[in-house]
Design an enzyme around this catalytic site. Structure first.
Site, short mmCIF file in Angstrom:
data_model
loop_
_atom_site.label_atom_id
_atom_site.label_comp_id
_atom_site.label_asym_id
_atom_site.label_seq_id
_atom_site.Cartn_x
_atom_site.Cartn_y
_atom_site.Cartn_z
N HIS A 129 4.71 0.23 0.07
CA HIS A 129 5.46 -0.52 0.97
C HIS A 129 4.56 -1.67 1.68
CE1 HIS A 129 3.68 2.94 3.03
NE2 HIS A 129 3.56 2.06 4.13
N ARG A 166 6.81 -8.43 16.14
CA ARG A 166 7.53 -7.10 15.61
C ARG A 166 6.32 -5.96 16.04
NH1 ARG A 166 7.17 -3.88 10.93
NH2 ARG A 166 9.09 -2.73 10.80
N HIS A 201 0.82 -1.34 0.00
CA HIS A 201 0.01 0.05 -0.07
C HIS A 201 0.82 1.29 0.03
CE1 HIS A 201 1.02 -0.35 4.37
NE2 HIS A 201 0.87 0.78 4.17
N ASP A 215 0.99 5.23 1.59
CA ASP A 215 0.26 6.14 2.89
C ASP A 215 -0.39 7.26 2.09
OD1 ASP A 215 1.16 4.04 4.58
OD2 ASP A 215 2.65 5.20 5.39
O1 LIG Z 1 5.21 -1.78 10.32
C1 LIG Z 1 5.46 -1.35 9.50
O2 LIG Z 1 6.90 -1.04 9.06
C2 LIG Z 1 4.89 -0.37 8.51
C3 LIG Z 1 3.76 0.17 8.89
C4 LIG Z 1 2.66 0.82 7.79
O3 LIG Z 1 2.88 0.84 6.72
C5 LIG Z 1 1.59 1.69 8.32
O4 LIG Z 1 1.20 1.26 9.27
O5 LIG Z 1 0.87 2.28 7.21
FE LIG Z 2 2.08 2.27 5.57
#
Ligand SMILES: O=C(O)CCC(=O)C(=O)O
Ligand SMILES: [Fe+2]
Length: 354
Positions: free
Chosen positions: A293, A304, A234, A236
């Protein structure tokens, strides 16, 4: 009254099975509902044949905010990658560890306690499955908690007799990361070298009008990481995202055209990951990359945690390419874009093209 980002979700309520996460703690194997195959990770035209990244993480730029040529470095990183790691940002490692440990404390709670702050079907904030999940046929190995504004009311519901610490830590962190985001945005806008920036005050708002969200992410330990996906590909939506990923918590990957595939963004001590979002891509008239990403589930038995901060203009602010002789995006309201993205996900950006 001016609209808020949460209102953007009113028109598109989600069913409960796209809100309540599975009880990961009770699973001994990855259920079929959470097993991903190559065809499940298609986003638009992009197919992702393998979860294995192509390059090593040294490729991702590291920008020191104290460096004399910071604007040039920021500009290059935004243009070539849409993502970089920032050091010299002024947020201490103790503060980052404290936020991380409060996030871990929340996710370690029993499901019925986390459910007290469950996201409502038509809302943007609260605990639950990632909102993008409804676009995919499989569920992600992930649970999240989105905080918009003060965390005090949430903290009181979660820990009625012991709410202050969580709330203080989250709210203090939001203040710091908001200042950092504002500073980064001003520098990134300067790096665009647009001669007059008439709209700077609305696109780079004072802290009282910015749209912001703090997103706590948890990727539980997984019995078979090769079958699961932490977060599907996705971009952001806002201007920039500032992300803290816990030490040794590998898994974040960014897609890069020129590199020809997925590149890991490995945790770097005391660094924060910054990525360009859709709205900054528009302001730059498409020059700065809105980074695609995803998060892979990297290792068995290692959970994690990450903490993302989304920074954007006021919900009713208008966004358009800055100073562009030939704009490739039209002018639109932030809240309308968030609505469109909730309906169209990866197609939303191209629908705004002229
Ligand atoms: O957890 C991550 O490294 C990325 C999180 C992410 O892409 C988001 O919260 O939009
Ligand atoms: Fe994200």
């Amino acid at each position: 009254m001016s609209p808020t980002i949460s209102e953007a979700y009113r028109e598109l309520p989600l069913p409960p099975h796209h809100i309540v996460p599975i009880d990961f703690g009770s699973l001994k194997s990855v259920p079929f509902s959470h097993q991903w195959f190559a065809s499940d990770t298609q986003v638009g035209k992009l197919s992702t044949p393998s979860l294995k990244p192509r390059l090593d993480s040294h490729a991702i730029p590291v920008v020191d905010l104290a460096s004399p040529d910071v604007l040039e470095r920021l500009g290059r990183a935004c243009e070539e990658w849409g993502v970089f790691q920032v050091v010299g940002h002024g947020i201490s490692s103790e503060e980052l560890e404290e936020v991380e440990s409060q996030a871990e404390r929340f996710f370690a709670l029993p499901p019925e306690v986390k459910a007290r702050v469950l996201r409502s079907p038509d809302g943007g904030a609260g605990y639950g499955i990632a909102r993008i999940s409804s676009f995919f046929s499989k569920f992600m190995w992930h649970e999240g908690f989105t905080i918009m504004g003060s965390s005090l009311d949430y903290a009181k519901q979660i820990w009625p007799h012991d709410y202050q610490h969580f709330s203080d830590v989250m709210d203090e962190y939001q203040k710091k990361v908001k200042n950092l985001s504002q500073r980064l945005m001003l520098q990134i806008l300067s790096s665009l070298k647009v001669s007059d920036l008439p709209e700077t005050s609305s696109i780079c708002p004072n802290p009282a009008t910015a749209s912001t969200a703090l997103q706590l992410n948890h990727y539980p330990s997984c019995p078979d990481p090769d079958l699961a996906l932490g977060l599907a590909p996705h971009t952001d939506s806002f201007l920039i995202t500032v992300l803290h990923q816990a030490r040794r918590a590998h898994g974040l990957q960014v897609f890069n055209d020129r590199a020809g595939g997925w590149v890991p963004v490995s945790p770097l001590q005391n660094a924060l990951v910054v990525n360009v979002g859709d709205l900054l891509h528009v302001l730059s008239n498409g020059r700065y990359v809105s980074a695609l990403h995803r998060v892979a589930v990297s290792e068995r038995s290692r959970e994690r945690v990450s903490v993302a901060y989304f920074y954007g203009p006021a919900a009713d602010a208008e966004v358009a390419p800055l100073g562009a002789a030939a704009p490739v995006y039209r002018r639109f309201k932030v809240v309308d874009y968030v609505k469109l993205k909730a309906r169209e996900l990866d197609k939303a950006m191209s629908l705004m093209r002229i």
